[in-house]
Design a protein around this motif. Sequence first.
Motif, PDB file in Angstrom:
ATOM      1  N   MET A 201     -14.569   8.087 -21.789  1.00 37.50           N
ATOM      2  CA  MET A 201     -13.152   7.727 -21.757  1.00 37.50           C
ATOM      3  C   MET A 201     -12.427   8.656 -20.777  1.00 37.50           C
ATOM      4  N   PRO A 202     -11.270   8.243 -20.264  1.00 39.22           N
ATOM      5  CA  PRO A 202     -10.543   9.111 -19.331  1.00 39.22           C
ATOM      6  C   PRO A 202     -10.301  10.519 -19.875  1.00 39.22           C
ATOM      7  N   GLY A 203     -10.042  10.648 -21.170  1.00 38.07           N
ATOM      8  CA  GLY A 203      -9.790  11.962 -21.742  1.00 38.07           C
ATOM      9  C   GLY A 203     -10.999  12.862 -21.803  1.00 38.07           C
ATOM     10  N   ASN A 204     -12.189  12.297 -21.573  1.00 33.27           N
ATOM     11  CA  ASN A 204     -13.419  13.093 -21.603  1.00 33.27           C
ATOM     12  C   ASN A 204     -13.944  13.405 -20.211  1.00 33.27           C
ATOM     13  N   LEU A 205     -13.138  13.074 -19.196  1.00 30.16           N
ATOM     14  CA  LEU A 205     -13.481  13.360 -17.806  1.00 30.16           C
ATOM     15  C   LEU A 205     -12.396  14.260 -17.231  1.00 30.16           C
ATOM     16  N   LEU A 206     -12.789  15.417 -16.724  1.00 30.36           N
ATOM     17  CA  LEU A 206     -11.814  16.355 -16.169  1.00 30.36           C
ATOM     18  C   LEU A 206     -11.813  16.283 -14.650  1.00 30.36           C
ATOM     19  N   VAL A 207     -10.612  16.296 -14.100  1.00 27.06           N
ATOM     20  CA  VAL A 207     -10.398  16.221 -12.662  1.00 27.06           C
ATOM     21  C   VAL A 207      -9.798  17.539 -12.185  1.00 27.06           C
ATOM     22  N   ARG A 208     -10.291  18.018 -11.045  1.00 26.68           N
ATOM     23  CA  ARG A 208      -9.712  19.213 -10.427  1.00 26.68           C
ATOM     24  C   ARG A 208      -9.651  18.977  -8.923  1.00 26.68           C
ATOM     25  N   ASP A 209      -8.484  19.171  -8.347  1.00 25.90           N
ATOM     26  CA  ASP A 209      -8.271  18.909  -6.915  1.00 25.90           C
ATOM     27  C   ASP A 209      -8.662  17.480  -6.562  1.00 25.90           C
ATOM     28  N   GLY A 210      -8.383  16.551  -7.478  1.00 26.96           N
ATOM     29  CA  GLY A 210      -8.619  15.143  -7.218  1.00 26.96           C
ATOM     30  C   GLY A 210     -10.043  14.673  -7.378  1.00 26.96           C
ATOM     31  N   ARG A 211     -10.974  15.565  -7.753  1.00 25.49           N
ATOM     32  CA  ARG A 211     -12.384  15.213  -7.866  1.00 25.49           C
ATOM     33  C   ARG A 211     -12.870  15.390  -9.312  1.00 25.49           C
ATOM     34  N   LEU A 212     -13.900  14.665  -9.666  1.00 27.40           N
ATOM     35  CA  LEU A 212     -14.507  14.831 -10.978  1.00 27.40           C
ATOM     36  C   LEU A 212     -15.085  16.239 -11.082  1.00 27.40           C
ATOM     37  N   ALA A 213     -14.643  16.993 -12.079  1.00 32.74           N
ATOM     38  CA  ALA A 213     -15.057  18.389 -12.215  1.00 32.74           C
ATOM     39  C   ALA A 213     -15.937  18.624 -13.429  1.00 32.74           C
ATOM     40  N   ALA A 214     -15.754  17.830 -14.496  1.00 29.51           N
ATOM     41  CA  ALA A 214     -16.503  18.090 -15.729  1.00 29.51           C
ATOM     42  C   ALA A 214     -16.509  16.848 -16.601  1.00 29.51           C
ATOM     43  N   VAL A 215     -17.530  16.763 -17.424  1.00 25.53           N
ATOM     44  CA  VAL A 215     -17.618  15.765 -18.486  1.00 25.53           C
ATOM     45  C   VAL A 215     -17.667  16.537 -19.797  1.00 25.53           C
ATOM     46  N   ILE A 216     -16.746  16.235 -20.709  1.00 26.52           N
ATOM     47  CA  ILE A 216     -16.610  17.016 -21.936  1.00 26.52           C
ATOM     48  C   ILE A 216     -16.793  16.120 -23.160  1.00 26.52           C
ATOM     49  N   ASP A 217     -16.559  16.697 -24.334  1.00 26.02           N
ATOM     50  CA  ASP A 217     -16.660  15.983 -25.612  1.00 26.02           C
ATOM     51  C   ASP A 217     -18.020  15.318 -25.753  1.00 26.02           C
ATOM     52  N   LEU A 218     -19.021  16.119 -26.072  1.00 23.03           N
ATOM     53  CA  LEU A 218     -20.410  15.650 -26.090  1.00 23.03           C
ATOM     54  C   LEU A 218     -20.889  15.249 -27.477  1.00 23.03           C
ATOM     55  N   GLU A 219     -19.952  15.057 -28.429  1.00 23.79           N
ATOM     56  CA  GLU A 219     -20.399  14.751 -29.794  1.00 23.79           C
ATOM     57  C   GLU A 219     -21.089  13.401 -29.910  1.00 23.79           C
ATOM     58  N   THR A 220     -20.843  12.496 -28.946  1.00 23.77           N
ATOM     59  CA  THR A 220     -21.457  11.173 -29.023  1.00 23.77           C
ATOM     60  C   THR A 220     -22.747  11.066 -28.221  1.00 23.77           C
ATOM     61  N   VAL A 221     -23.146  12.118 -27.517  1.00 25.47           N
ATOM     62  CA  VAL A 221     -24.352  12.053 -26.697  1.00 25.47           C
ATOM     63  C   VAL A 221     -25.541  11.665 -27.572  1.00 25.47           C
ATOM     64  N   CYS A 222     -26.308  10.688 -27.082  1.00 26.82           N
ATOM     65  CA  CYS A 222     -27.436  10.185 -27.861  1.00 26.82           C
ATOM     66  C   CYS A 222     -28.370   9.443 -26.926  1.00 26.82           C
ATOM     67  N   VAL A 223     -29.396   8.848 -27.504  1.00 22.17           N
ATOM     68  CA  VAL A 223     -30.307   7.984 -26.773  1.00 22.17           C
ATOM     69  C   VAL A 223     -29.980   6.544 -27.156  1.00 22.17           C
ATOM     70  N   GLY A 224     -29.807   5.683 -26.155  1.00 21.87           N
ATOM     71  CA  GLY A 224     -29.446   4.299 -26.445  1.00 21.87           C
ATOM     72  C   GLY A 224     -29.399   3.463 -25.189  1.00 21.87           C
ATOM     73  N   ASP A 225     -28.742   2.321 -25.290  1.00 17.77           N
ATOM     74  CA  ASP A 225     -28.620   1.379 -24.176  1.00 17.77           C
ATOM     75  C   ASP A 225     -27.729   1.985 -23.092  1.00 17.77           C
TER      76      ASP A 225
END
Length: 294
Positions: A201-225
């Motif tokens: 979701m947009p809230g889980n993607l961090l932008v710095r200087d207009g570029r993708l800087a980080a992906v956060i909130d990893l509680e849903t990370v899993c194996v799946g489709d």
Amino acid sequence: MHADQVDVAVDVVAALVAEQFPRWRGLPVRPLPSTGTVNALFRLGAEVVLRFPLRPNASPDLRGELRREQEHARMLAARMPVAVPEPLGLGEPGDGYPGSWAAYRFIPGETAERDRIGDLDGFARDLAGVVTALCGIDTGGRVWSGSGRGGPLADQDADVRAALAASDALTDTGALAAVWNRCRHARRDDPADRWIHADLMPGNLLVRDGRLAAVIDLETVCVGDPAVDLMPAWNLLDAGSRETYRRALGVDDATWERGRGWALVQAINALPYYVETNPVMAAIARRTLRAVLE
């Protein structure tokens, strides 16, 4: 937002930190504004962010979830082309807060919105690089656990139908039902499950200087489709960068339709739930639903 949500007070947070992490005693604590739906966030000094679940409990299950999230963060740290949260510790229940909580190193940046992104096509390619890196991690033979996102899309049918029924006054449910009927039947030729973030979701993607800087909130990370991680094509990107994202990932028509279906699942469940309590989440849901109809 939730009937069983608790309010987390700054003085309670400071006391828990002082008791459980003496090395951080005396560092200033301040709440961080957030439109997230799972955690209350607090900045601790300059380097630490604390995550307190809004619906806490003292069960081993919650602590296990927080521990797995930190294990996933460690696993991903050396494999991602952008930053992921660095775990610093796990807190215990204490006076004023009846659950486990977590500490991470603070990552500077702003949550992703189109007006904060300098080049949407470049952003789409960078995000595709994250998804490609995730899918390339060895699963060790793991398969979808049976809960959460990542299983058969058709399993979501009852929830989607109920959410559509609750959203008649909020969106074009007839058109969405037609899209859903198409998406939920999209085939899956490659049955291999992959590592997925499952909540891009947009809230889980961090932008710095207009570029993708980080992906956060990893509680849903899993194996799946892996189609689940196509959701940003509709919840964030515009029509042009949506196609850039698709080309960068090289997905076929059926996988793309499953991704559209997962975006619809998330948004139609969020819209009636958050329409009164979280305007930002409701607005993202509306944008996503408009996009899946394009």
